[in-house]
Design a protein around this motif. Structure first.
Motif, mmCIF file in Angstrom:
data_model
loop_
_atom_site.group_PDB
_atom_site.id
_atom_site.type_symbol
_atom_site.label_atom_id
_atom_site.label_comp_id
_atom_site.label_asym_id
_atom_site.label_seq_id
_atom_site.Cartn_x
_atom_site.Cartn_y
_atom_site.Cartn_z
ATOM 1 N N LEU A 86 -69.309 78.103 21.897
ATOM 2 C CA LEU A 86 -68.627 78.908 20.886
ATOM 3 C C LEU A 86 -69.505 80.059 20.402
ATOM 4 O O LEU A 86 -69.025 81.172 20.167
ATOM 5 N N ARG A 87 -70.807 79.787 20.275
ATOM 6 C CA ARG A 87 -71.723 80.858 19.880
ATOM 7 C C ARG A 87 -71.748 81.971 20.909
ATOM 8 O O ARG A 87 -71.720 83.160 20.553
ATOM 9 N N VAL A 88 -71.825 81.613 22.177
ATOM 10 C CA VAL A 88 -71.839 82.628 23.232
ATOM 11 C C VAL A 88 -70.574 83.480 23.140
ATOM 12 O O VAL A 88 -70.638 84.717 23.173
ATOM 13 N N MET A 89 -69.437 82.834 23.017
ATOM 14 C CA MET A 89 -68.166 83.551 22.974
ATOM 15 C C MET A 89 -68.086 84.497 21.776
ATOM 16 O O MET A 89 -67.762 85.682 21.924
ATOM 17 N N LEU A 90 -68.395 83.988 20.592
ATOM 18 C CA LEU A 90 -68.236 84.776 19.374
ATOM 19 C C LEU A 90 -69.360 85.802 19.187
ATOM 20 O O LEU A 90 -69.111 86.954 18.824
ATOM 21 N N GLU A 91 -70.600 85.373 19.435
ATOM 22 C CA GLU A 91 -71.736 86.241 19.133
ATOM 23 C C GLU A 91 -71.854 87.406 20.111
ATOM 24 O O GLU A 91 -72.163 88.529 19.712
ATOM 25 N N ARG A 93 -69.358 88.710 21.841
ATOM 26 C CA ARG A 93 -68.249 89.623 21.571
ATOM 27 C C ARG A 93 -68.522 90.433 20.308
ATOM 28 O O ARG A 93 -68.275 91.636 20.255
ATOM 29 N N GLY A 94 -69.031 89.756 19.271
ATOM 30 C CA GLY A 94 -69.349 90.454 18.033
ATOM 31 C C GLY A 94 -70.420 91.506 18.217
ATOM 32 O O GLY A 94 -70.354 92.592 17.637
ATOM 33 N N LEU A 95 -71.433 91.209 19.040
ATOM 34 C CA LEU A 95 -72.494 92.177 19.312
ATOM 35 C C LEU A 95 -71.936 93.377 20.069
ATOM 36 O O LEU A 95 -72.230 94.535 19.737
ATOM 37 N N ARG A 96 -71.127 93.106 21.081
ATOM 38 C CA ARG A 96 -70.553 94.186 21.870
ATOM 39 C C ARG A 96 -69.710 95.125 20.990
ATOM 40 O O ARG A 96 -69.810 96.345 21.079
ATOM 41 N N LEU A 148 -76.278 90.510 13.790
ATOM 42 C CA LEU A 148 -75.908 91.021 15.117
ATOM 43 C C LEU A 148 -74.419 91.334 15.224
ATOM 44 O O LEU A 148 -74.023 92.240 15.960
ATOM 45 N N VAL A 149 -73.602 90.590 14.496
ATOM 46 C CA VAL A 149 -72.148 90.776 14.606
ATOM 47 C C VAL A 149 -71.555 91.463 13.380
ATOM 48 O O VAL A 149 -70.345 91.636 13.285
ATOM 49 N N ALA A 150 -72.400 91.878 12.446
ATOM 50 C CA ALA A 150 -71.920 92.374 11.158
ATOM 51 C C ALA A 150 -71.114 93.663 11.253
ATOM 52 O O ALA A 150 -70.350 93.994 10.352
ATOM 53 N N ASN A 151 -71.268 94.404 12.362
ATOM 54 C CA ASN A 151 -70.587 95.690 12.514
ATOM 55 C C ASN A 151 -69.383 95.595 13.459
ATOM 56 O O ASN A 151 -68.861 96.605 13.919
ATOM 57 N N CYS A 152 -68.928 94.360 13.717
ATOM 58 C CA CYS A 152 -67.884 94.169 14.734
ATOM 59 C C CYS A 152 -66.493 94.570 14.260
ATOM 60 O O CYS A 152 -65.589 94.762 15.075
ATOM 61 N N GLY A 153 -66.297 94.666 12.953
ATOM 62 C CA GLY A 153 -65.002 95.087 12.431
ATOM 63 C C GLY A 153 -63.969 93.981 12.318
ATOM 64 O O GLY A 153 -62.815 94.246 11.968
ATOM 65 N N SER A 154 -64.358 92.737 12.585
ATOM 66 C CA SER A 154 -63.428 91.613 12.508
ATOM 67 C C SER A 154 -63.909 90.593 11.488
ATOM 68 O O SER A 154 -64.901 89.896 11.713
ATOM 69 N N ARG A 155 -63.198 90.495 10.373
ATOM 70 C CA ARG A 155 -63.590 89.535 9.344
ATOM 71 C C ARG A 155 -63.466 88.092 9.849
ATOM 72 O O ARG A 155 -64.260 87.229 9.479
ATOM 73 N N GLN A 156 -62.452 87.838 10.676
ATOM 74 C CA GLN A 156 -62.262 86.483 11.189
ATOM 75 C C GLN A 156 -63.385 86.087 12.144
ATOM 76 O O GLN A 156 -63.877 84.956 12.106
#
Length: 221
Positions: A86-91, A93-96, A148-156
């Motif tokens: 789950l970390r790989v999937m979310l983190e 994507r969030g980084l990208r 790392l994911v703070a700028n992803c634009g997705s609150r969820q």
């Protein structure tokens, strides 16, 4: 002070204390959480403790069973592997997505540099004395990966990632009982990741982050 505000602050303090004791292993996996015992340990009312424990159940740190009460959630290889996936999937994507948002890129990178500096300081302190610095290191490591994911634009995405990484960090801290802190290897990983992000190397950063997270499968249980 307003009674409602005061109660909320007490509840937050008790939650953080209980969570930290679970993450650091002071309350071991499977430990039965008895309300009267916790009342003395955390100087909190039974009602506050019930509310706190139900929140910890929701967050995945505590297990509740009818007729049996509350226990610290056990750990398992299967659970760890699910958290890693789950970390790989979310983190990643969030980084990208964070690296793709050019409008806020400078502010995000500035925040990331700050989080990385704090983490590096704590990693160096951990190499000197794990026991004295583990709680601050855990917070610094978690904060860097949240950044790392703070700028992803997705609150969820941010919300679910924060939940997953909290549960994963419990395994990281518990693993320190069976093997020493990774030390310089951890510092090198985080520095290399930061360098790739600062150079806007999206694929390189995502690949390294994936490798870094997947290495968590090898934690001793």
């Amino acid at each position: 002070m307003n009674i409602a505000v005061d109660r909320k602050l007490v509840g937050r303090t008790v939650y953080e204390s209980l969570r930290n004791d679970i993450v650091t292993g002071r309350l071991e996996p499977g430990y039965k959480l008895k309300l009267n015992e916790l009342k003395e340990r955390y100087s909190a009312s039974i009602n506050t403790l019930r509310e706190t424990l139900m929140r910890l159940v929701s967050d995945g740190f505590v297990k509740f069973e009818d007729q049996k009460g509350f226990r610290v959630n056990p750990v398992s290889k299967r659970d760890l592997e699910e958290l890693v996936d789950l970390r790989v999937m979310l983190e990643t994507r969030g980084l990208r997505q964070s690296m793709a948002d050019k409008d806020r890129l400078m502010d995000w990178k500035s925040g990331l540099l700050s989080s990385h500096y704090r983490l590096t300081c704590m990693e160096q302190l951990m190499m000197e004395d794990e026991a004295a610095n583990v709680e601050e290191w855990e917070l610094a490591d978690r904060s860097f990966h949240l950044a790392l994911v703070a700028n992803c634009g997705s609150r969820q995405l941010i919300r679910y990632h924060a939940s997953i990484i909290e549960l994963f960090m419990r395994y990281q801290v518990l693993a320190l009982e069976k093997r020493p802190f990774r030390g310089q290897a951890s510092i090198d990983d985080h520095q290399a990741l930061l360098d790739l992000i600062m150079k806007d190397d999206v694929e390189g950063a995502v690949d390294l982050l994936t490798h870094h997270i997947v290495a968590g499968r090898e934690l001793p249980l």
